[in-house]
Scaffold this motif. Structure first.
Motif, short mmCIF file in Angstrom:
data_model
loop_
_atom_site.label_atom_id
_atom_site.label_comp_id
_atom_site.label_asym_id
_atom_site.label_seq_id
_atom_site.Cartn_x
_atom_site.Cartn_y
_atom_site.Cartn_z
N PRO A 44 -3.80 -6.01 -4.92
CA PRO A 44 -5.01 -5.20 -5.11
C PRO A 44 -6.11 -5.47 -4.09
CG PRO A 44 -4.18 -5.93 -7.23
CD PRO A 44 -3.33 -6.62 -6.19
N GLU A 45 -6.37 -6.75 -3.80
CA GLU A 45 -7.45 -7.05 -2.86
C GLU A 45 -7.10 -6.61 -1.44
OE1 GLU A 45 -4.90 -10.79 -3.39
OE2 GLU A 45 -5.71 -9.17 -4.64
N GLU A 46 -5.81 -6.68 -1.10
CA GLU A 46 -5.37 -6.22 0.22
C GLU A 46 -5.49 -4.70 0.31
OE1 GLU A 46 -1.94 -9.62 1.09
OE2 GLU A 46 -1.42 -7.73 0.10
N GLN A 50 -7.63 -2.37 2.92
CA GLN A 50 -6.97 -1.35 3.75
C GLN A 50 -7.60 0.02 3.56
OE1 GLN A 50 -4.89 -1.93 6.05
NE2 GLN A 50 -3.54 -3.64 5.56
N LEU A 51 -7.89 0.38 2.31
CA LEU A 51 -8.48 1.69 2.07
C LEU A 51 -9.90 1.77 2.63
CD1 LEU A 51 -7.24 2.59 -1.53
CD2 LEU A 51 -6.16 3.01 0.68
N ALA A 52 -10.64 0.68 2.53
CA ALA A 52 -11.98 0.67 3.12
C ALA A 52 -11.90 0.85 4.63
CB ALA A 52 -12.69 -0.64 2.77
N TRP A 53 -10.91 0.21 5.26
CA TRP A 53 -10.74 0.34 6.72
C TRP A 53 -10.35 1.77 7.07
CZ3 TRP A 53 -6.97 1.74 10.18
CH2 TRP A 53 -7.16 1.35 11.52
N ILE A 54 -9.43 2.37 6.31
CA ILE A 54 -9.01 3.75 6.58
C ILE A 54 -10.20 4.69 6.48
CG2 ILE A 54 -7.66 5.69 5.66
CD1 ILE A 54 -5.50 3.60 4.92
N GLU A 55 -11.02 4.51 5.45
CA GLU A 55 -12.19 5.38 5.28
C GLU A 55 -13.13 5.29 6.47
OE1 GLU A 55 -13.76 4.05 1.59
OE2 GLU A 55 -12.25 5.08 0.39
N GLU A 56 -13.33 4.09 6.96
CA GLU A 56 -14.22 3.90 8.11
C GLU A 56 -13.63 4.54 9.36
OE1 GLU A 56 -16.17 0.29 10.81
OE2 GLU A 56 -15.02 -0.17 9.00
N GLN A 57 -12.33 4.28 9.61
CA GLN A 57 -11.69 4.79 10.81
C GLN A 57 -11.49 6.30 10.77
OE1 GLN A 57 -10.93 2.88 13.56
NE2 GLN A 57 -12.13 1.36 12.44
N ALA A 58 -11.33 6.85 9.58
CA ALA A 58 -11.14 8.30 9.45
C ALA A 58 -12.47 9.05 9.48
CB ALA A 58 -10.39 8.62 8.16
N GLY A 59 -13.57 8.32 9.54
CA GLY A 59 -14.87 8.97 9.62
C GLY A 59 -15.22 9.78 8.40
N LEU A 132 -3.67 1.63 -9.15
CA LEU A 132 -4.41 2.84 -9.50
C LEU A 132 -5.89 2.55 -9.66
CD1 LEU A 132 -1.95 4.56 -11.99
CD2 LEU A 132 -2.56 5.34 -9.70
N ASP A 133 -6.23 1.40 -10.23
CA ASP A 133 -7.65 1.04 -10.37
C ASP A 133 -8.33 0.97 -8.99
OD1 ASP A 133 -7.65 0.94 -13.09
OD2 ASP A 133 -7.53 -1.24 -13.24
N VAL A 134 -7.64 0.33 -8.04
CA VAL A 134 -8.19 0.23 -6.69
C VAL A 134 -8.27 1.62 -6.05
CG1 VAL A 134 -7.82 -0.68 -4.36
CG2 VAL A 134 -7.41 -2.14 -6.36
N THR A 135 -7.22 2.40 -6.20
CA THR A 135 -7.17 3.73 -5.59
C THR A 135 -8.32 4.60 -6.08
OG1 THR A 135 -4.76 3.65 -5.33
CG2 THR A 135 -5.79 5.83 -5.41
#
Length: 373
Positions: A44-46, A50-59, A132-135
């Motif tokens: 979950p922490e990983e 990863q999702l935070a990084w994707i959000e940043e990189q995807a603008g 799912l909680d993280v998602t």
């Protein structure tokens, strides 16, 4: 191009890029498609990172998450120890002897290597709930189940957070079951696809699922790696294309150089549907590993969770040996890939692949329109 799917998830192009590589997911979303991230292997922490990084990189552009939820999963505090104890000695010995034959030190079957444990934990009820909680704590535009029927927690979470729920299907009966549950998107995945897939071809499966779906958007998957194939998916009635294998031929993909080179060298006839890596039929690049499991002396692959523990432990050693230049490891090396592997060539960026698929699709649709002129 505007379709029911692009309107639903807010993207410019009806193209989904599914990948375990966060760089691919972000690049596809930046280019106007919908990048979808394979979440099951992560703690979950990983996954959160990863999702935070994707959000940043995807603008801030839309992206989605995919996870594997087998129809029947087992949980419990001692899940991994229990599953490892259920792996028969014959299977352990077979893998140990196979690796030794190719000059690779076999893993200790009583101990996990980390990656295998994380994947199997992610398939358990507790693991699925955590993923799912993280998602749903992130700004996802789609959540998909890549195997079997979406659990009630996925469907309820999607409704509560306003996130469409997709499900991959390989036969008409699967589509009917998912529609009865109330999924928002169906992905008709033909046998040409990489990973877990059925036996019906995309050309046959897609219109069958479209006819069953009514107003529910359908994405075509399997055998789609260029604009002509995407145009064919739209011609079959799909609202878009779901692509996975093509991103393995990108710079952003995290697959090891040894495997990438084998993929470039492969033809479309060099894949196989095999249970030997996950316990369920999955299309992958054929290698010495699969030839051994197809032999008369090989045991039957185990159920999914046990086979994943057995095979993924072995694959960690194969990958390590391949990185050091082991010729035996190269013979064994493989990865999940569809029949489009035969079209792989020079590595490109994932953004360029997205742009070229979309441009090729638009060009082909215009050419087809002129046939009516």
């Amino acid at each position: 191009m505007r379709t029911a799917f692009t309107e639903m998830v807010g993207v410019r192009h009806p193209l989904v890029g599914f990948s375990r590589s966060p760089g691919v997911v972000a690049a596809v979303s930046r280019a106007g498609g919908l990048g979808v991230f394979a979440a099951s292997p992560y703690r979950p922490e990983e996954l959160d990172a990863q999702l935070a990084w994707i959000e940043e990189q995807a603008g801030g552009r839309p992206y989605g998450v995919d996870l594997l939820v087998p129809p029947a999963t087992e949980g419990g505090a001692d899940l991994l120890a229990t599953l490892r104890a259920q792996i028969p000695e014959r299977h352990v010995r077979f893998v140990q002897e196979l690796l030794a034959r190719y000059g690779i030190e076999a893993p200790d079957p009583t101990r996990g290597n980390g990656a295998s444990d994380d994947t199997v934990r992610g398939l358990s009820p507790e693991g699925v709930h955590e993923i799912l909680d993280v998602t749903f704590a992130h700004r996802v535009a789609l959540v998909a189940n890549g195997l079997g029927t979406p659990p009630r927690s996925m469907l309820d979470g999607g409704r509560a957070h306003g996130v469409p729920v997709a499900s991959l299907v390989g036969a008409g009966k699967h589509a009917r079951a998912q529609l009865d549950l109330g999924v928002d998107v169906l992905v008709a995945q033909g046998t040409e696809a990489g990973g877990h897939t059925g036996t019906i071809a995309t050309m046959v499966l897609t219109p069958e699922v479209v006819d069953l779906a009514g107003g529910v958007p359908v994405l075509a998957a399997g055998g789609i790696a260029d604009g002509r194939q995407m145009a064919a998916a739209l011609a079959l009635g799909a609202s878009g294309a779901w692509c996975g294998s093509v991103w393995l031929n990108s710079h952003e993909d995290v697959t090891t150089p040894v495997v990438k080179q084998k993929l470039v060298e492969a033809t479309s006839a060099d894949t196989v549907r095999s249970r030997s890596r996950t316990g369920k039929p999955a299309r992958q690049l054929r290698s010495a590993w699969h030839d051994a499991w197809d032999g008369q002396e090989a045991p039957e692959p185990l159920p999914m969770q046990q086979q994943l523990l057995l095979a993924k432990d072995a694959w960690a050693e194969i990958d390590r040996a391949a990185e050091t230049g082991s010729p035996g490891a190269r013979e064994l090396e493989s990865f999940f890939v569809g029949q489009v592997v035969g079209a792989f060539g020079e590595l490109r960026s994932a953004e360029r692949i997205t742009e070229e698929i979309v441009a090729g699709c638009e060009r082909r649709l215009a050419e087809l329109a002129r046939l009516l002129g």
